[in-house]
Design a protein around this motif. Structure first.
Motif, PDB file in Angstrom:
ATOM      1  N   LYS A   6       4.508 -21.573  21.008  1.00  0.00           N
ATOM      2  CA  LYS A   6       3.090 -21.916  20.897  1.00  0.00           C
ATOM      3  C   LYS A   6       2.842 -23.423  20.864  1.00  0.00           C
ATOM      4  O   LYS A   6       1.907 -23.924  21.487  1.00  0.00           O
ATOM      5  CB  LYS A   6       2.494 -21.272  19.644  1.00  0.00           C
ATOM      6  CG  LYS A   6       1.009 -21.494  19.481  1.00  0.00           C
ATOM      7  CD  LYS A   6       0.471 -20.701  18.308  1.00  0.00           C
ATOM      8  CE  LYS A   6      -0.997 -20.851  18.021  1.00  0.00           C
ATOM      9  NZ  LYS A   6      -1.770 -21.820  18.710  1.00  0.00           N
ATOM     10  N   LYS A   9       2.413 -25.415  24.222  1.00  0.00           N
ATOM     11  CA  LYS A   9       1.134 -25.096  24.871  1.00  0.00           C
ATOM     12  C   LYS A   9      -0.009 -25.820  24.174  1.00  0.00           C
ATOM     13  O   LYS A   9      -0.910 -26.349  24.828  1.00  0.00           O
ATOM     14  CB  LYS A   9       0.893 -23.590  24.860  1.00  0.00           C
ATOM     15  CG  LYS A   9       1.847 -22.825  25.746  1.00  0.00           C
ATOM     16  CD  LYS A   9       1.627 -21.331  25.634  1.00  0.00           C
ATOM     17  CE  LYS A   9       2.703 -20.593  26.405  1.00  0.00           C
ATOM     18  NZ  LYS A   9       2.677 -19.159  26.180  1.00  0.00           N
ATOM     19  N   ASP A  10       0.024 -25.845  22.846  1.00  0.00           N
ATOM     20  CA  ASP A  10      -1.022 -26.544  22.096  1.00  0.00           C
ATOM     21  C   ASP A  10      -0.978 -28.047  22.362  1.00  0.00           C
ATOM     22  O   ASP A  10      -2.014 -28.687  22.536  1.00  0.00           O
ATOM     23  CB  ASP A  10      -0.889 -26.268  20.596  1.00  0.00           C
ATOM     24  CG  ASP A  10      -1.195 -24.828  20.230  1.00  0.00           C
ATOM     25  OD1 ASP A  10      -1.779 -24.098  21.078  1.00  0.00           O
ATOM     26  OD2 ASP A  10      -0.858 -24.430  19.110  1.00  0.00           O
ATOM     27  N   ALA A  12       0.218 -29.547  25.039  1.00  0.00           N
ATOM     28  CA  ALA A  12      -0.177 -29.815  26.426  1.00  0.00           C
ATOM     29  C   ALA A  12      -1.696 -29.851  26.581  1.00  0.00           C
ATOM     30  O   ALA A  12      -2.213 -30.475  27.501  1.00  0.00           O
ATOM     31  CB  ALA A  12       0.439 -28.778  27.360  1.00  0.00           C
TER      32      ALA A  12
END
Length: 66
Positions: A6, A9-10, A12
């Motif tokens: 996770k 993704k956060d 990015a």
């Protein structure tokens, strides 16, 4: 612990970050950010990246062109 999928993704999704990825080795996540100045890079790391849930510490390495 358990956030390696996770967190990249956060990260990015943070303005100024161009890439977030899971990595192997001594670190779990690697991010690439861009800023106009070293001060702006520091602000990006302190104000935005360190605010991402799951980040416990950061290490900033700047790219230099010689």
């Amino acid at each position: 612990m358990g956030k390696a999928a996770k967190v990249p993704k956060d990260i990015a999704g943070v303005t100024g970050v161009t890439m977030g990825a899971d990595v192997t080795g001594p670190y779990d996540v690697n991010a690439r950010g861009e800023a106009r100045t070293v001060d702006d890079l520091g602000k990006l790391v302190i104000a935005k990246i360190q605010d991402v849930q799951g980040i416990t510490r950061t290490l900033t390495c700047t790219v230099v062109h010689v």
